[in-house]
Write a protein that holds these residues in place. Sequence first.
Motif, mmCIF file in Angstrom:
data_model
loop_
_atom_site.group_PDB
_atom_site.id
_atom_site.type_symbol
_atom_site.label_atom_id
_atom_site.label_comp_id
_atom_site.label_asym_id
_atom_site.label_seq_id
_atom_site.Cartn_x
_atom_site.Cartn_y
_atom_site.Cartn_z
ATOM 1 N N ALA A 125 1.516 56.450 38.501
ATOM 2 C CA ALA A 125 0.584 55.881 38.541
ATOM 3 C C ALA A 125 0.062 54.614 39.628
ATOM 4 C CB ALA A 125 0.319 54.948 37.526
ATOM 5 N N LEU A 126 -1.198 55.513 40.184
ATOM 6 C CA LEU A 126 -1.276 54.882 41.681
ATOM 7 C C LEU A 126 -2.713 54.257 42.190
ATOM 8 C CD1 LEU A 126 0.093 55.572 44.695
ATOM 9 C CD2 LEU A 126 -1.107 57.684 44.596
ATOM 10 N N SER A 127 -3.728 54.990 41.677
ATOM 11 C CA SER A 127 -4.663 53.891 41.575
ATOM 12 C C SER A 127 -5.999 53.867 40.586
ATOM 13 C CB SER A 127 -5.786 55.276 42.323
ATOM 14 O OG SER A 127 -7.898 54.814 42.608
ATOM 15 N N VAL A 128 -6.503 53.535 39.940
ATOM 16 C CA VAL A 128 -7.314 52.796 39.383
ATOM 17 C C VAL A 128 -8.819 52.184 39.315
ATOM 18 C CG1 VAL A 128 -6.405 50.384 39.339
ATOM 19 C CG2 VAL A 128 -7.251 51.737 37.312
ATOM 20 N N ASP A 129 -9.988 52.530 38.358
ATOM 21 C CA ASP A 129 -11.268 52.329 39.021
ATOM 22 C C ASP A 129 -11.955 52.174 37.601
ATOM 23 O OD1 ASP A 129 -13.472 51.188 40.505
ATOM 24 O OD2 ASP A 129 -14.104 52.924 40.901
ATOM 25 N N ALA A 130 -12.563 50.963 36.641
ATOM 26 C CA ALA A 130 -13.536 51.041 36.499
ATOM 27 C C ALA A 130 -15.093 51.314 36.338
ATOM 28 C CB ALA A 130 -13.063 49.301 35.976
ATOM 29 N N ASP A 131 -15.006 51.710 35.326
ATOM 30 C CA ASP A 131 -16.599 52.200 34.964
ATOM 31 C C ASP A 131 -17.130 51.465 34.330
ATOM 32 O OD1 ASP A 131 -19.041 53.484 34.487
ATOM 33 O OD2 ASP A 131 -18.534 54.524 32.590
ATOM 34 N N ASN A 175 -4.285 60.852 44.428
ATOM 35 C CA ASN A 175 -4.076 59.915 45.581
ATOM 36 C C ASN A 175 -4.860 59.140 44.633
ATOM 37 O OD1 ASN A 175 -2.039 60.008 47.356
ATOM 38 N ND2 ASN A 175 -3.839 59.200 48.679
ATOM 39 N N HIS A 176 -6.742 59.229 44.578
ATOM 40 C CA HIS A 176 -7.316 58.281 44.878
ATOM 41 C C HIS A 176 -8.236 58.293 44.250
ATOM 42 C CE1 HIS A 176 -10.597 55.054 45.981
ATOM 43 N NE2 HIS A 176 -9.973 54.193 46.245
ATOM 44 N N VAL A 177 -9.263 57.841 43.167
ATOM 45 C CA VAL A 177 -10.100 57.720 41.936
ATOM 46 C C VAL A 177 -10.714 56.816 42.663
ATOM 47 C CG1 VAL A 177 -8.790 56.308 39.828
ATOM 48 C CG2 VAL A 177 -10.735 57.555 39.431
ATOM 49 N N THR A 178 -12.518 57.008 42.101
ATOM 50 C CA THR A 178 -13.745 56.061 42.385
ATOM 51 C C THR A 178 -14.712 56.530 40.974
ATOM 52 O OG1 THR A 178 -14.843 54.854 43.806
ATOM 53 C CG2 THR A 178 -14.452 56.877 44.410
ATOM 54 N N VAL A 204 -11.477 62.025 41.710
ATOM 55 C CA VAL A 204 -10.300 61.967 42.321
ATOM 56 C C VAL A 204 -9.876 62.888 43.237
ATOM 57 C CG1 VAL A 204 -8.250 62.283 41.649
ATOM 58 C CG2 VAL A 204 -9.686 61.271 39.862
ATOM 59 N N VAL A 205 -9.557 62.495 43.983
ATOM 60 C CA VAL A 205 -9.040 63.170 45.827
ATOM 61 C C VAL A 205 -7.210 63.538 45.077
ATOM 62 C CG1 VAL A 205 -11.214 62.501 47.671
ATOM 63 C CG2 VAL A 205 -9.134 60.738 47.182
#
Length: 367
Positions: free
Chosen positions: A290-296, A333-336, A344-345
Motif C-alpha cells: 500500500a503506497l498512496s492514499v487519497d480521500a473523496d 504509484n500514486h492516486v489523487t 492513478v498513475v
Amino acid sequence: MSPTQPLKSRAATHRLVCRATALAVAAGSVLAVSGTAVAHDRPAHARHAHQATYRVDSAQLATGLYQSAYSERHHVLWATTAVGRPPVKQSQLLKVDPKTLKVKAAYTPPVTDPATGAVEAVYGVAVDDEHDTVWTTNTRNNSVSVYSQRTGKHLASLPNVAHAREITVDERHNLAWASGFGDGSLVAFDTRTFKEKKRVKVEGAGTAGVAVDKRSGTAYATDLNNNRIIAVSPYKSEPRFIPTGAGPIGIALSANGRTAYTADQKDGMLSIVDLRKGAVTKTVPTGAGALSVDADHRSGRVFVANRGTGTTTVVDPKKGTVLADLATGPNPNHVTVHRGTAYVVDKSAAGADRIDSVHRISLTRSH
C-alpha cells in the motif's frame, strides 16, 4: 525516490490481472474496464459487504510516471515523470486532459549540469490554483520548484529539502509544505514569495507523505521510519506525534480534517486515525505494498493504491469495509481524487519504450 520501493506481491492472481491489464493497455490508447472487485485474502468482515461498480479508463501516458495533481482552475491533471538514476537526463512535467487522458503539453525542467545533460528531475507534485502555479519536489536535487500553470515556465528552485519527496499546498494560508525524507524534515514555503516560512526537523524520522488541514493550517507527515504521523502547526514550535500502522507512507485527510488515512506499506493496510484522540480507530487490509492514499471529500470514500498487488482499493472508512478492488496496472504509484473521480498513475513500463499508464476511476452505480 527510494522510500517508494514496495513490498513484493504475494498474490499470483493479482499479478495475472495486472499483466492482462498491461497487455490490454498496450494494445490501444484507452481501455475501459468495469468491475466490482478482485478478491484479496482478507477477513470476511473486510470484504465487499456493499459492492459498487466502477469504470476504469486507462491510457498509456509517458515513461517514468511518479505522481499527479488535479487543477480545478484549468481542469487538467498535472503529472511528473523522471527516468533513471543520477544524473537524470529525462524528466518532464505533463499537462494531461482528464477527459481524453492525452498529454496536452510537456515541460522539461531546467538543466543542472550542462556537462552531463542532467536536469532538475520532478517527482512529487501539487497544484496551487490560487496563484496559478504548480509545485514539484526534485528528489535527486534536494529541492522543490515552482512552475506557471498557464505557460509551464520554471519560476523558482528552492534548495535545502533533503531528498524532497512529497508536497502539498494550503491555499488558504498561502503555504506549500514539503517532506524532506533525507533528514526527517517538514518545510513550509510562502506560495506568494517562494520564501521559506517554517522548518521542523525530527531526528531519526523519515518524513514521506504529507497532507494539510486547510482549516487549521496544521500539516501532517507520515514517518516511515517510526510508524507514526508528525503533526506540525504553523503556530507552534514543537510537533505532535500520533501513532499509526506499520510503514506509513501515503497520507490523506477527511473533509473536516479530524481523521487521517495512512497507506501502510509494510503490512498492506489502510489505517484510519482519529487525530483528536491520537489513536487508530480502524484498520482495513487493502493489498501488498500500500503506497498512496487519497480521500473523496464528497462521498467520504478513500482510495488506496497498492503497488505490490497492482490494484486500487476503494474503502468506506466509516464502516471499515472494502467497496472494490480495481486493477490499475502493475505497480500503481500514486492516486489523487477530484470530485469523486480518482486518477492513478502506474509504473508498469508495459508499452513500447517502457511507457507507463494513467487510470481514471469513476463510479457508475452502487447497490
